[in-house]
Every structure is written in structure tokens, then in C-alpha cells.
Design a protein around this motif. Sequence first.
Motif, PDB file in Angstrom:
ATOM      1  N   GLU A  14       0.836  -1.088  -0.397  1.00 34.34           N
ATOM      2  CA  GLU A  14       0.178   0.011  -0.139  1.00 34.34           C
ATOM      3  C   GLU A  14       1.154   1.475   0.098  1.00 34.34           C
ATOM      4  N   SER A  49      -3.955   1.558  -3.279  1.00 36.20           N
ATOM      5  CA  SER A  49      -5.649   1.928  -3.007  1.00 36.20           C
ATOM      6  C   SER A  49      -5.630   3.485  -3.226  1.00 36.20           C
ATOM      7  N   SER A  50      -4.472   4.391  -3.105  1.00 34.87           N
ATOM      8  CA  SER A  50      -4.298   5.385  -2.732  1.00 34.87           C
ATOM      9  C   SER A  50      -4.676   5.826  -4.592  1.00 34.87           C
ATOM     10  N   ASN A  51      -4.722   5.143  -5.407  1.00 34.09           N
ATOM     11  CA  ASN A  51      -5.249   5.598  -6.865  1.00 34.09           C
ATOM     12  C   ASN A  51      -6.444   5.039  -6.737  1.00 34.09           C
ATOM     13  N   GLY A  69      -9.243   6.811  -2.344  1.00 32.73           N
ATOM     14  CA  GLY A  69      -8.333   5.949  -1.188  1.00 32.73           C
ATOM     15  C   GLY A  69      -7.469   6.510  -1.696  1.00 32.73           C
ATOM     16  N   PRO A  70      -6.032   6.943  -0.988  1.00 28.11           N
ATOM     17  CA  PRO A  70      -6.055   5.251   0.295  1.00 28.11           C
ATOM     18  C   PRO A  70      -7.345   4.703   1.144  1.00 28.11           C
TER      19      PRO A  70
END
Length: 117
Positions: A14, A49-51, A69-70
Motif C-alpha cells: 500500500e 489503494s491511494s489510486n 483512497g487510500p
Amino acid sequence: MLFMIIVKASANSEAGHLPSPELMEAMNRYNQELKDAGVRVMAKGLHPSSNAIRLSYPETGGNPEISEGPFTDPYNTIAGFILIDVSSKDEAIQWAKKMPDPQGNGEGQVELRQVFE
């Protein structure tokens, strides 16, 4: 029978850290073994998940709520997947067991799910 080997994320994945060269080599060998056996349909890694964007449906028939996200719990997030076509659940389990620790350092976790056909 189609099965998806779902690679769970970790705090390391992540954070956007790529696997070590040794782990990348081990995963490449594993993927080649799947190809050579004729069971690999597709394999892909996912961005952190930041994208990601999540859509939630709190009301039936209502508009979805969108979250960017994230997302806070990496163990409920997917880092990648391999789709395999095998003759039985037992064969799918055997292939999943051959996968190297996908996160390294004892952080890896995979989930095996049958795909509806």
C-alpha cells in the motif's frame, strides 16, 4: 473451473513499494510454471489503494457514494490477482500453495475464490 488467486495487500504494498528483486524472480518463475502447465488465464498486480475509488450503495436504487483512497485497512484491499483454469478445487489449492509469499517477509496472504461461469 475458473479460480482467482487474490493477493491481499500489505502495509508495504500500500506504500507503493515493489517486491524485492528476489521475490520478483520467484513470482516470475511461478507465473511461468502456471503458463507452462496451461492453467494461467491472466495475472496482474494493482496500484495501491491511494489510486483507487470505491463506490458504496447505501440505499437501494439510490446514487452511489464515492470515496477516494487510500483505504485504511490494507488487509481488506487487493494487491493483485491470478486467474487460473483448472479441473478441480483441489488442483486450484495445489497451485495456490505453490505461490511464493507474495508480499515477502511473512506478510503475504492470498485468497482462493471460484469464479461463476
